[in-house]
Scaffold this motif. Structure first.
Motif, PDB file in Angstrom:
ATOM      1  N   THR B  88     -36.321  31.234 -97.007  1.00  0.00           N
ATOM      2  CA  THR B  88     -34.969  30.739 -97.265  1.00  0.00           C
ATOM      3  C   THR B  88     -33.926  31.584 -96.546  1.00  0.00           C
ATOM      4  OG1 THR B  88     -34.853  32.109 -99.219  1.00  0.00           O
ATOM      5  CG2 THR B  88     -35.495  29.813 -99.547  1.00  0.00           C
ATOM      6  N   GLY B  89     -34.331  32.760 -96.020  1.00  0.00           N
ATOM      7  CA  GLY B  89     -33.387  33.660 -95.355  1.00  0.00           C
ATOM      8  C   GLY B  89     -32.778  34.655 -96.328  1.00  0.00           C
ATOM      9  N   ALA B  90     -32.957  34.392 -97.642  1.00  0.00           N
ATOM     10  CA  ALA B  90     -32.332  35.249 -98.649  1.00  0.00           C
ATOM     11  C   ALA B  90     -32.909  36.666 -98.616  1.00  0.00           C
ATOM     12  CB  ALA B  90     -32.519  34.644-100.036  1.00  0.00           C
ATOM     13  N   SER B  91     -34.193  36.758 -98.319  1.00  0.00           N
ATOM     14  CA  SER B  91     -34.866  38.050 -98.329  1.00  0.00           C
ATOM     15  C   SER B  91     -34.261  38.982 -97.264  1.00  0.00           C
ATOM     16  CB  SER B  91     -36.349  37.790 -98.060  1.00  0.00           C
ATOM     17  OG  SER B  91     -37.072  38.945 -98.174  1.00  0.00           O
ATOM     18  N   GLN B  92     -34.167  38.471 -96.041  1.00  0.00           N
ATOM     19  CA  GLN B  92     -33.611  39.269 -94.944  1.00  0.00           C
ATOM     20  C   GLN B  92     -32.123  39.501 -95.161  1.00  0.00           C
ATOM     21  OE1 GLN B  92     -35.066  40.849 -92.747  1.00  0.00           O
ATOM     22  NE2 GLN B  92     -36.825  39.853 -91.830  1.00  0.00           N
ATOM     23  N   GLY B  93     -31.442  38.519 -95.740  1.00  0.00           N
ATOM     24  CA  GLY B  93     -30.015  38.656 -96.020  1.00  0.00           C
ATOM     25  C   GLY B  93     -29.768  39.798 -97.008  1.00  0.00           C
ATOM     26  N   ALA B  94     -30.618  39.849 -98.044  1.00  0.00           N
ATOM     27  CA  ALA B  94     -30.484  40.912 -99.038  1.00  0.00           C
ATOM     28  C   ALA B  94     -30.751  42.275 -98.401  1.00  0.00           C
ATOM     29  CB  ALA B  94     -31.462  40.666-100.182  1.00  0.00           C
ATOM     30  N   ALA B  95     -31.784  42.335 -97.558  1.00  0.00           N
ATOM     31  CA  ALA B  95     -32.121  43.592 -96.882  1.00  0.00           C
ATOM     32  C   ALA B  95     -30.957  44.044 -95.999  1.00  0.00           C
ATOM     33  CB  ALA B  95     -33.387  43.410 -96.058  1.00  0.00           C
ATOM     34  N   LEU B  96     -30.348  43.097 -95.305  1.00  0.00           N
ATOM     35  CA  LEU B  96     -29.227  43.429 -94.424  1.00  0.00           C
ATOM     36  C   LEU B  96     -28.043  43.945 -95.244  1.00  0.00           C
ATOM     37  CD1 LEU B  96     -27.907  43.403 -91.619  1.00  0.00           C
ATOM     38  CD2 LEU B  96     -27.205  41.051 -92.048  1.00  0.00           C
ATOM     39  N   GLY B  97     -27.776  43.254 -96.360  1.00  0.00           N
ATOM     40  CA  GLY B  97     -26.660  43.671 -97.225  1.00  0.00           C
ATOM     41  C   GLY B  97     -26.848  45.107 -97.684  1.00  0.00           C
ATOM     42  N   ALA B  98     -28.067  45.427 -98.139  1.00  0.00           N
ATOM     43  CA  ALA B  98     -28.334  46.778 -98.621  1.00  0.00           C
ATOM     44  C   ALA B  98     -28.238  47.781 -97.470  1.00  0.00           C
ATOM     45  CB  ALA B  98     -29.715  46.826 -99.258  1.00  0.00           C
ATOM     46  N   GLY B 105     -21.642  53.047 -96.322  1.00  0.00           N
ATOM     47  CA  GLY B 105     -21.293  53.640 -97.614  1.00  0.00           C
ATOM     48  C   GLY B 105     -20.323  52.772 -98.407  1.00  0.00           C
ATOM     49  N   LEU B 106     -20.550  51.467 -98.394  1.00  0.00           N
ATOM     50  CA  LEU B 106     -19.663  50.546 -99.120  1.00  0.00           C
ATOM     51  C   LEU B 106     -19.883  50.657-100.637  1.00  0.00           C
ATOM     52  CD1 LEU B 106     -19.996  47.294 -96.965  1.00  0.00           C
ATOM     53  CD2 LEU B 106     -18.167  48.981 -96.895  1.00  0.00           C
ATOM     54  N   PHE B 107     -18.969  50.101-101.394  1.00  0.00           N
ATOM     55  CA  PHE B 107     -19.023  50.051-102.861  1.00  0.00           C
ATOM     56  C   PHE B 107     -19.350  51.412-103.494  1.00  0.00           C
ATOM     57  CE2 PHE B 107     -20.941  45.866-101.451  1.00  0.00           C
ATOM     58  CZ  PHE B 107     -19.742  45.181-101.481  1.00  0.00           C
ATOM     59  N   PRO B 108     -18.586  52.440-103.151  1.00  0.00           N
ATOM     60  CA  PRO B 108     -18.906  53.757-103.754  1.00  0.00           C
ATOM     61  C   PRO B 108     -18.794  53.734-105.276  1.00  0.00           C
ATOM     62  CG  PRO B 108     -16.775  53.822-102.603  1.00  0.00           C
ATOM     63  CD  PRO B 108     -17.397  52.509-102.285  1.00  0.00           C
ATOM     64  N   ALA B 109     -17.921  52.841-105.796  1.00  0.00           N
ATOM     65  CA  ALA B 109     -17.734  52.791-107.250  1.00  0.00           C
ATOM     66  C   ALA B 109     -18.998  52.321-107.965  1.00  0.00           C
ATOM     67  CB  ALA B 109     -16.577  51.861-107.591  1.00  0.00           C
ATOM     68  N   ALA B 110     -19.824  51.559-107.269  1.00  0.00           N
ATOM     69  CA  ALA B 110     -21.040  51.024-107.909  1.00  0.00           C
ATOM     70  C   ALA B 110     -22.135  52.079-108.011  1.00  0.00           C
ATOM     71  CB  ALA B 110     -21.539  49.816-107.135  1.00  0.00           C
ATOM     72  N   GLY B 111     -21.964  53.199-107.320  1.00  0.00           N
ATOM     73  CA  GLY B 111     -22.934  54.295-107.394  1.00  0.00           C
ATOM     74  C   GLY B 111     -24.317  53.880-106.936  1.00  0.00           C
ATOM     75  N   GLU B 112     -25.315  54.165-107.798  1.00  0.00           N
ATOM     76  CA  GLU B 112     -26.717  53.895-107.461  1.00  0.00           C
ATOM     77  C   GLU B 112     -26.991  52.406-107.270  1.00  0.00           C
ATOM     78  OE1 GLU B 112     -29.815  56.172-107.873  1.00  0.00           O
ATOM     79  OE2 GLU B 112     -28.205  57.357-106.959  1.00  0.00           O
ATOM     80  N   ALA B 113     -26.167  51.574-107.912  1.00  0.00           N
ATOM     81  CA  ALA B 113     -26.403  50.123-107.860  1.00  0.00           C
ATOM     82  C   ALA B 113     -25.759  49.471-106.637  1.00  0.00           C
ATOM     83  CB  ALA B 113     -25.880  49.469-109.133  1.00  0.00           C
ATOM     84  N   PRO B 115     -26.542  49.434-103.337  1.00  0.00           N
ATOM     85  CA  PRO B 115     -27.422  48.621-102.473  1.00  0.00           C
ATOM     86  C   PRO B 115     -27.793  47.285-103.116  1.00  0.00           C
ATOM     87  CG  PRO B 115     -28.216  50.875-102.591  1.00  0.00           C
ATOM     88  CD  PRO B 115     -27.135  50.752-103.609  1.00  0.00           C
ATOM     89  N   ALA B 116     -28.011  47.321-104.437  1.00  0.00           N
ATOM     90  CA  ALA B 116     -28.382  46.080-105.138  1.00  0.00           C
ATOM     91  C   ALA B 116     -27.243  45.065-105.078  1.00  0.00           C
ATOM     92  CB  ALA B 116     -28.737  46.391-106.585  1.00  0.00           C
ATOM     93  N   LEU B 117     -26.019  45.557-105.302  1.00  0.00           N
ATOM     94  CA  LEU B 117     -24.855  44.680-105.273  1.00  0.00           C
ATOM     95  C   LEU B 117     -24.676  44.075-103.883  1.00  0.00           C
ATOM     96  CD1 LEU B 117     -22.344  43.663-106.797  1.00  0.00           C
ATOM     97  CD2 LEU B 117     -21.135  45.697-106.006  1.00  0.00           C
ATOM     98  N   ALA B 118     -24.788  44.934-102.876  1.00  0.00           N
ATOM     99  CA  ALA B 118     -24.644  44.451-101.497  1.00  0.00           C
ATOM    100  C   ALA B 118     -25.788  43.512-101.134  1.00  0.00           C
ATOM    101  CB  ALA B 118     -24.614  45.627-100.536  1.00  0.00           C
ATOM    102  N   GLY B 119     -26.968  43.824-101.664  1.00  0.00           N
ATOM    103  CA  GLY B 119     -28.124  42.960-101.402  1.00  0.00           C
ATOM    104  C   GLY B 119     -27.907  41.558-101.942  1.00  0.00           C
ATOM    105  N   LEU B 120     -27.355  41.495-103.159  1.00  0.00           N
ATOM    106  CA  LEU B 120     -27.071  40.175-103.753  1.00  0.00           C
ATOM    107  C   LEU B 120     -26.055  39.413-102.907  1.00  0.00           C
ATOM    108  CD1 LEU B 120     -26.856  40.494-107.639  1.00  0.00           C
ATOM    109  CD2 LEU B 120     -28.329  39.000-106.295  1.00  0.00           C
ATOM    110  N   LEU B 121     -25.009  40.139-102.449  1.00  0.00           N
ATOM    111  CA  LEU B 121     -23.995  39.493-101.618  1.00  0.00           C
ATOM    112  C   LEU B 121     -24.614  39.015-100.295  1.00  0.00           C
ATOM    113  CD1 LEU B 121     -20.936  41.871-102.182  1.00  0.00           C
ATOM    114  CD2 LEU B 121     -21.261  39.557-103.058  1.00  0.00           C
ATOM    115  N   GLY B 122     -25.494  39.858 -99.729  1.00  0.00           N
ATOM    116  CA  GLY B 122     -26.164  39.494 -98.464  1.00  0.00           C
ATOM    117  C   GLY B 122     -27.036  38.265 -98.647  1.00  0.00           C
TER     118      GLY B 122
END
Lengths: 242, 328
Positions: B88-98, B105-113, B115-122
């Motif tokens: 579906t492309g979602a897998s690579q999109g999530a990897a790219l987002g992370a 170093g985006l979303f510093p406020a999200a801390g450890e999460a 990459p996960a947040l960016a992955g979901l957006l990707g």
């Protein structure tokens, strides 16, 4: 009231101005050369192609029927069918009940009896012969108990015995008060089992009527561009190229 | 047998989950630790079970369920046993987002999460692009559009890797992409569970369409199914499941492809009955693989995604070989 009433069906460039009607209890044979619009006509009746013109089913515009209701009333047996998975015969027949959202064992058993597939209901469809599989696809449509059954060349790949068996099943289904529309290339079987014939030519309705009215030597010779010999008095009727 | 499949697989999930809670470098009483943690009693067992092993176990179960379910749904939709949820492309999109998070170093406020947040957006962005490209969302077009977007996201990911600011960033990114459920907390589950629930619901509601598609698109449409809408919902659900699991745990290969293959004979090959057993089998398999990761000799830990690929690839070759012999 006609079971289905078709008026000026248009789908350029495949279909132009096709009109006819069919009563309950009748079997209509759709004949014509390759590419003449037989399958297109059946797909339009099933609601799979967006065509202009009017189709009334049981006195109501077919377009006004919700898709599920239309699928319960009109069943389509496509020209080619194949199962992506190694399903059992019984599970394929059960798919015919999807428009009803049930698994009516009575309807399924009757459909399997009508088509003679009950004996191998637990076998996998991919382990069956072509003739057995063709009857399973038919059983799937019959399990839905549609008022109008559309069959697109259901006997194309069958041997003589199974050709006759499928035609008799469809005839009995029509005799039970339903309508059957069948696209067919075998004129002898069409003349023997159908009440009416619809001859398609270049997307238009060339002739519509009883087999005796439609299957004339001159008309068939003109449409099929080969000399055709017709003897409808013979039992069974004989229609061959000369 | 088909009726017993789901209960047996659920029992296996419970067994593997218990094994996962019991596995680790220190011997801990699982039930006592769980009880203490639930009652808020501050004990060593409660800390080990509640803070370390429980999140890891639940994450592995959720990721496995998401991958197994999405594989079963996508294979049913595309009528193709070789369809991989990554299509579906979602897998690579999530990897790219992370990866972009690691890089910029985006979303510093999200801390450890982050990459996960960016992955979901990707994953969401890749899904949107794929659906726009596929247009009518016909299954055959979805596979092409998904491949195209996967390739695009893959190329962008390679570019990010190529221009990594320093070797440590690249190493961190590569290790993350290899797939793992270690060093993650219950807050990661907060990302995964809503996506898993929504994606699972979308897919589950289309199970009748998947059954109808067994006999082809023409038959499905003649039985009153609206293929365009149904396909879009299945693709959306699959992308949510895959995107969120990749965003949380990186790439865990072969589960989505292999699990439906293994389960299919147990449910009489019916695509509608394949969904829940595949989710259960995926959960059990990924959790078991994670237990194996922890049981391997100490030293540099093998990543979960590497292990599933190492075990999955030979199994897949065997399945292809078995199928090939059937048709000879």
């Amino acid at each position: 009231m006609a079971l289905i009433d078709v008026r000026g069906l248009d789908l350029p460039p495949r279909l132009a101005g096709v009109s006819f009607s069919l009563e309950a209890g009748e079997m209509l044979g759709v004949i014509g050369p390759n590419g003449s619009g037989k399958s297109t006509l059946l797909h339009c009746l099933a609601g799979l192609l967006p065509c202009r013109g009017g189709i009334d089913f049981d006195g109501r515009p077919a377009d006004a029927l919700p898709p599920r209701q239309r699928a319960r009333s009109i069943g389509l047996l496509p020209q080619t069918c194949d199962s992506a998975w190694s399903l059992s015969v019984e599970d394929v027949v059960a798919l015919g009940r999807l428009p009803w959202d049930d698994r009516d064992e009575g309807a399924m058993r009757l459909a399997m009896q009508q088509t003679g597939v009950e004996a191998f209901r637990h076998r996998k469809v991919d382990h069956l012969s072509g003739g057995e599989r063709a009857r399973v696809w038919l059983a799937r449509v019959l399990a839905g108990r549609p008022r109008l059954l559309l069959a697109d060349e259901p006997i194309a790949s069958l041997d003589l015995y199974h050709q006759r068996s499928v035609m008799e099943t469809l005839r009995r289904y029509a005799d039970a008060g339903n309508g059957v529309v069948i696209a067919i290339h075998d004129f002898s079987l069409a003349a023997r089992y159908c009440d009416r014939l619809c001859l398609m030519h270049g997307g238009r309705l060339d002739a519509f009527g009883t087999p005796a009215e439609v299957l004339t030597e001159n008309r068939l010779t003109r449409v099929f561009r080969v000399p055709v010999h017709v003897d409808l008095a013979a039992r069974p009727p004989v229609i061959t190229t000369q | 047998m088909a009726r017993l499949t789901l209960p047996l697989l659920l029992a296996a999930v419970c067994g593997v989950a218990f094994l996962s809670l019991a596995s680790g470098s220190t011997a801990v009483a699982v039930l006592a630790g769980l009880r203490d943690w639930l009652l808020g009693i501050n004990s060593a067992a409660a800390m080990v079970i509640g803070e370390i092993r429980l999140p890891r176990t639940l994450l592995s179960l959720a990721v496995g369920a998401a991958l197994g379910l999405s594989g079963a749904a996508l294979q049913g939709l595309l009528r193709n046993p070789l369809a991989d949820p990554g299509l579906t492309g979602a897998s690579q999109g999530a990897a790219l987002g992370a990866a972009v998070v690691f890089y910029f170093g985006l979303f510093p406020a999200a801390g450890e999460a982050a990459p996960a947040l960016a992955g979901l957006l990707g994953a969401g962005a890749a899904l949107l692009l794929m659906l726009t490209l596929a247009g009518s969302a016909r299954p055959s077009l979805v596979i092409l559009a998904g491949l195209a977007i996967s390739t695009l996201a893959g190329a962008a990911l390679a570019t990010v890797l190529n221009f990594a600011p320093n070797p440590f960033a690249m190493q961190e990114l590569v290790f993350w992409l290899l797939g793992s459920v270690s060093d993650r907390g219950l807050d990661h589950l907060a990302f995964l569970l809503p996506a898993l629930a929504l994606g699972g619901l979308l897919v589950w509601r289309q199970r009748r369409l998947l059954a109808a598609l067994s006999l082809g698109e023409e038959v499905a449409r003649s039985m009153g199914f609206t293929l365009t809408r149904g396909s879009r919902l299945v693709v959306l659900g699959t992308a949510l499941l895959v995107g969120s699991s990749v965003a949380i745990a990186g790439s865990i290969g072969f589960v989505g492809l292999l699990v439906p293959h293994l389960v299919r004979p147990l449910v009489d090959h019916r695509p509608d009955r394949l969904l829940l057993p595949s989710a259960a089998a995926g959960a059990a398999l990924v959790c078991l693989a994670d237990v194996c990761v922890r049981l391997l000799p100490p030293g540099r830990e093998i990543k979960l995604g590497v292990l599933t690929s190492l075990l999955g690839a030979p199994l897949f070759i065997w399945l292809v070989w078995k199928d090939r012999r059937r048709w000879l």
